[in-house]
Design an enzyme around this catalytic site. Structure first.
Site, PDB file in Angstrom:
ATOM      1  CG  ASP A 136      -1.680   0.883   1.131  1.00 16.07           C
ATOM      2  OD1 ASP A 136      -2.776   1.799  -0.054  1.00 16.07           O
ATOM      3  OD2 ASP A 136      -1.608   1.760   2.070  1.00 16.07           O
ATOM      4  CB  CYS A 191     -16.662  -7.000 -14.560  1.00 13.75           C
ATOM      5  SG  CYS A 191     -15.735  -7.282 -13.024  1.00 13.75           S
ATOM      6  CB  CYS A 194     -22.037  -7.622 -13.304  1.00 10.86           C
ATOM      7  SG  CYS A 194     -22.799  -6.976 -11.440  1.00 10.86           S
ATOM      8  CB  CYS A 244     -17.035   3.252   1.235  1.00 12.26           C
ATOM      9  SG  CYS A 244     -18.355   3.040   0.408  1.00 12.26           S
TER      10      CYS A 244
END
Ligand code: B12
Length: 331
Positions: A136, A191, A194, A244
């Protein structure tokens, strides 16, 4: 000078994967340090201003485009995923919601420590080798490296989604001057048609599939942004105090494959142990360090969390007001 390992690149890659599994990583792959295939997308993203106040992303762009610049002697990148999912994450009364990745101890230290042990296992097998670990906090394009190491694809929500695992994973990268046999990149996009993540985003932060306008993202607004939260986006925070998870919660790959993380340090602390919104709004720097210094919430800073707490309190009041108005329309 390039070290000469006592074992072949193929054997070393196999050692890395075995050691990674033994250390608790959920997946491990190997790639080289060739220039990033996502460099043009990064340039378009920065030119659009989607990074907002995250000026470090502009400063680090040369390394994100060409990861070899991070350490010119590196020959291989060992990329790992570590699960952090926990199902039970609802806040206790009077508290705000904290994103899953931040509910346990700060993951940076845990990842770095495990990556160092992975390096030690490789050095023992090779009889030589130098290593540098990132998770990170650093200039590497981690999701792109993970995709190239065969671990998964970058989804419409921009998350690295691994087949059989989903996206509730941290990515760690161990660069080494040893040569390890690379894996085939993950070129498929699973994906399909979707669009759940794009549609569920509470602040409509995806201008296009695979592109996040961070300046609208609740994660950015509650963690990275230092200024006020734009009034038109405040409602989108709902009860979210820090980070979130919406674009991951709705992802069918997570609905199907999410499983509880075993690492005790990633276990959520009991919901009642988090400071209340009222406490956060009034904390001193010292109280903040004592309460949250060992968690990822430190990143937002005391003032940032106080700002978020005030926004969540306003949202809660709006919600209560709306419920009362619905119950007694004539009042
Ligand atoms: C800056 C940053 C953020 C910013 C911006 C996020 C973003 N999407 O760019 C903010 C603060 C919003 C953020 C939020 C989160 N983050 Co963050 N973040 C980073 C960081 C430091 C850099 C990411 C970056 O370079 N962004 C710039 C964009 C352009 O790069 P990118 O997203 O990697 O881009 C890929 C795709 O977007 C795609 N792409 C770009 N443009 C286009 C255009 C088209 C048309 C297409 C199809 C694709 C495409 O290609 C790129 C390369 O594959 C990385 C760590 C690192 N060093 O890489 C962690 C990292 C990405 N974050 C992580 C996490 C966990 C989160 C959150 C889930 C935390 C939370 N719960 O609140 C959220 C998720 C929000 C989201 N949907 O991205 C993890 C992701 C793990 C995973 N499995 O994917 C990382 C890898 C940290 C880690 N080591 O574990 N983050």
């Amino acid at each position: 000078m390039t070290p000469t390992a006592a074992v072949s690149p193929t054997a070393l890659a196999a050692t890395a994967k075995r050691a990674a599994r033994a250390l608790g990583f959920a997946a491990c792959g190997v790639t080289d340090l060739a220039p990033s295939g996502a460099a043009a997308a990064l340039d378009r993203w920065l030119a659009a201003g989607f990074q907002g106040e995250m000026a470090y992303l502009e400063r680090q762009a040369p390394v994100r485009r060409a990861p070899a610049l991070a350490w010119p002697e590196a020959r291989s990148a060992v990329v790992v995923l570590h699960g952090y999912y926990h199902a039970d994450v609802d806040p206790a009364p009077g508290r705000g919601r904290v994103a899953r990745y931040a509910l346990g101890d700060d993951y940076h230290a845990v990842m770095k420590e495990r990556l160092a042990r992975l390096g030690a296992a490789l050095a023992a097998a090779a009889g030589t080798g130098r290593f540098r670990a990132w998770a990170d906090a650093g200039p590497l394009p981690e999701r792109e490296l993970a995709r190239r190491a065969g671990l998964g694809w970058v989804g419409k929500n921009t998350m690295l989604i691994a087949p059989g695992l989903g996206s509730w994973t941290f990515i760690g990268v161990l660069l080494t001057d040893l040569a390890l046999a690379p894996d085939a990149p993950f070129d498929a996009d699973r994906c399909g048609t979707c669009r759940r993540c794009l549609e569920a985003c509470p602040t409509q932060a995806f201008p296009a599939p695979g592109v996040l306008d961070a300046t609208r993202c609740v994660s950015y607004l509650t963690i990275e942004a230092r200024g006020p939260i734009p009034p038109e986006l405040e409602r989108g925070l709902g009860d979210r105090l820090f980070g979130c998870d919406v674009c991951q919660d709705v992802c069918p790959w997570n609905v199907r494959f999410a499983r509880e993380a075993e690492e005790p340090r990633f276990r959520p602390r009991p919901a009642v142990e988090w400071p209340t919104l009222a406490e956060l709004a009034a904390m001193t720097e010292r109280e903040f360090d004592e309460a949250l210094g060992a968690t990822a919430l430190e990143r937002a800073g005391r003032a940032g969390l106080a700002r978020n707490a005030a926004a969540v309190l306003r949202n809660t009041r709006r919600e209560v007001g709306a419920t009362q108005a619905a119950r007694c329309p004539a009042a």
